[in-house]
Design a protein around this motif. Sequence first.
Motif, PDB file in Angstrom:
ATOM      1  N   THR A 537       0.863  -1.179   0.000  1.00 22.62           N
ATOM      2  CA  THR A 537       0.000   0.000   0.000  1.00 22.62           C
ATOM      3  C   THR A 537       0.901   1.231   0.000  1.00 22.62           C
ATOM      4  O   THR A 537       1.205   1.799   1.062  1.00 22.62           O
ATOM      5  N   PRO A 538       1.372   1.658  -1.172  1.00 20.17           N
ATOM      6  CA  PRO A 538       2.332   2.763  -1.192  1.00 20.17           C
ATOM      7  C   PRO A 538       1.804   4.052  -0.575  1.00 20.17           C
ATOM      8  O   PRO A 538       2.540   4.779   0.084  1.00 20.17           O
ATOM      9  N   VAL A 539       0.494   4.332  -0.812  1.00 17.94           N
ATOM     10  CA  VAL A 539      -0.106   5.555  -0.277  1.00 17.94           C
ATOM     11  C   VAL A 539      -1.449   5.186   0.336  1.00 17.94           C
ATOM     12  O   VAL A 539      -2.217   4.414  -0.242  1.00 17.94           O
ATOM     13  N   LEU A 540      -1.741   5.767   1.500  1.00 18.92           N
ATOM     14  CA  LEU A 540      -2.971   5.481   2.221  1.00 18.92           C
ATOM     15  C   LEU A 540      -3.714   6.780   2.493  1.00 18.92           C
ATOM     16  O   LEU A 540      -3.156   7.721   3.064  1.00 18.92           O
ATOM     17  N   ALA A 541      -5.002   6.839   2.096  1.00 18.81           N
ATOM     18  CA  ALA A 541      -5.872   7.960   2.434  1.00 18.81           C
ATOM     19  C   ALA A 541      -6.697   7.564   3.644  1.00 18.81           C
ATOM     20  O   ALA A 541      -7.424   6.573   3.613  1.00 18.81           O
ATOM     21  N   LEU A 542      -6.593   8.332   4.718  1.00 15.55           N
ATOM     22  CA  LEU A 542      -7.184   7.952   5.996  1.00 15.55           C
ATOM     23  C   LEU A 542      -8.094   9.053   6.532  1.00 15.55           C
ATOM     24  O   LEU A 542      -7.625  10.119   6.935  1.00 15.55           O
TER      25      LEU A 542
END
Length: 826
Positions: A537-542
Amino acid sequence: MIQIRDKQIIIDGKPTLIMCGEVHYYRLQRSEWQDRIDKLKDAGCNAVASYVPWLCHEPIEGQFDLDGRSRPELDLGGFIDLCRDNGLYFFVRPGPFIMAEMKNEGIPFWVYEKHPEVIPVGWDGAAATTRTIDYMAPSFLAAARNWYAAVMAIVAPRLYGTGTAAAGAGVGVVASEDAAAGGNIIGVQLDNEIGMLSWVSNCPDLTEHVIADFAEWLGRKYDDMVLAQRYPFALEDALVRVDAIRSPNESYSAELLGDLGYYMRDRFARYVAVLRGYAEEFGVRGVPFFVNIHGTGGGRGFTYPIGISQLYESYTQAEGYVSGSDIYFGDLTVSNFQDLYLINGFMEAVHLPDQPLTSLEFECGDGNYGNTFGGRYDVSAADFKTRMCIAQGNRMINYYLLTGGINYRMDQKLGDGNDRVAFTGERHGFAAPISPEGELNYTYPRMRRAIQTMMAVRDKLAVMKEQRDAVSFAFIPDYYMTEYRYPGSVRMADIVRNIEANRSSGGWEIMARSMLLAGYRFSSVDIQNKPLLAEETPVLALPCARYLSADIQRKLADYVVTGGGLLLYGEVPQYDMEGKPCTILSDALGIRMVGAVVNGPHSWPSIVACGWAAGRAEVHTHFAQLLEPGPHEVIMRLYDSDAACGVEASVGKGRAVVIAAAYNSCDVQLFRTALERLGAVAGLTHDNPYMGLFTTSTVNAEGERFLHVLNMDGFDKELHLYEQGEKLLGGQSLHIASKDGVMLPLNVSFGDVRIVYATAEIAEVADDSIDFRLTQPEDVIAFVTAGRDIVPSDDYAVEELDGMQLVRSRKHAKVDDRLVVRLAAK
């Protein structure tokens, strides 16, 4: 043989797309069955689904009618067999609960009368306001087992692969055309919307039996010392614990919020396993068991993940289960399209590796549920939702309710004003595409077109997966474990209020919508129960609340330090889920919260963008955290105090962009820039400036692809599609009509014919021709035909270009949208 493997439904070794319609046999005269089946087949469906109402089939204890002795329309086996004879698969939904506007949700009256102990009470001992039942009460389970014994005696001989060959199966029907001899039932749903009634009424089934079971569960979860600290009363005393749980003290209310939610998940899972055990005991094996997830409402999906949170342990506890959604969104527009995309992603996030997406109640029709014309959906409603779900990998869609019917009057006098089996009056299903009288309403043709479009390339879609960019959207099941709230608890209310304000709302309305409008095709990831690794998961929007468990905070901190890119929107967490101070993530990011500002009666705080985000207008906010940013770049400040509320931080090998405020602007470019700085670039984009477009793409192992585009606005749009900056479709401009969608092929092959690209949709494929639905003023279809010539026609021109045969339609799609391209014989 039916298998669930690699997110596919595999029948006799062949991945299969199931397009199903709900037809309530018991609400139709037997003489009407064939007419409704004909209309279902005409729509392109290859399967029929129906609830099986216990209330109708056993109105008096021990007196079953499943063969139509008392009423011809109750012949369940006869209806299933008729579907089989029409070449259709069958999906059976025997409850015990079925909802479907039935009285008692489909449970016989005698169950409540004979077993009053199964009727729950809620907080403070208040009577339940719904007809829910203690699922695990021994007397209810005994009655449910008898019901399953009766209904599975009808189901078991008709399972796919058993019995006699279907008469006429596969003759002139899209359905089970390659089915071998045997029955046609391909799936069994266990109960329906489990836990929904207690959730929506905030009545957590607090019978004495449930409370005793909860106490035993607590004893297994915690050692004696911890348990005594969490619950300072005599749990072993039946009278004490009943009062203490039904009317909790504030000192342990936050602990009860979490523990009761965890217990109910476990209880629901045990209930599902018991029902599966009954079904298998009575001969039902070799087909998947489905669990239906509830939660959409009011045209939105904000509360749908509550259903996932309640039930995911039920359908991930063992192999052989499949989850299915309830999708009630009305029209799919720019205001809610991200909801559907997110809930499909959240379902997938908690699935076992082989489990596919399915929808067991897929809203269709015109929305006229009250027979008042109070609902008036656009014809695009079912079409758009079908297209998005198929693009995201749904393998089965059950159109609910496909046809209306009649609620007959029971022989037993109920004394409730009408004595009918349901509470909607005599007619039922006013909104369905097929009316109770069998008439087609205005939504049927467009729904039919959508189904037939999918079925024309069903073998391709049955295995395709959505192509995703290097960003995922975080899903935290515990953020939706808020269904049981003691009305007298301030602690519970504070925690739940903050979580609800941050778990969806701006995170969905602002961040997710902006991501989709920017062209991002993103997955979802369960960061609570599954590993969170930067390489996966290179980038995570949280979307994040003030409350977040220590375990997840630690997991997020490790993720960023080891190279992950985190886009946090909402609040930097300061407490765990029980309200105890916890700043693990904040400390790891090197960001300290020093206060907060809220909108007031005479205060309208504004956010000023700065740093790399500078150059945009001020944005009003109703809430912002005041941050001490340390050495990190500030990207947002409050106008009057200059206090930071947004930063970009470099931490270890990773980076985090933190927007610790309600940034009330769907600023697509802001979120695109933030994600690009974190390492995620949208691969599929377009050049139309007016937004309102949803775009994604799907692919199979052979590299065959479809481009999926929805124009959700009420005006036409011109655009080019780009992939990694390069124009697709040979550089052709696309004209997408208002409220229309297209599924365009890229390198899709049928035998020795390959469609390199097309601006038209594939509508039907034959050996010597391909039928297209035109979408443009002048459509272009590029073929490679391995030596086969395209037969000339007045409807199109053919030219050679770079080894391709380019077909240019001479028809305008708005005048005549059908084009048949014929191929010379082999």
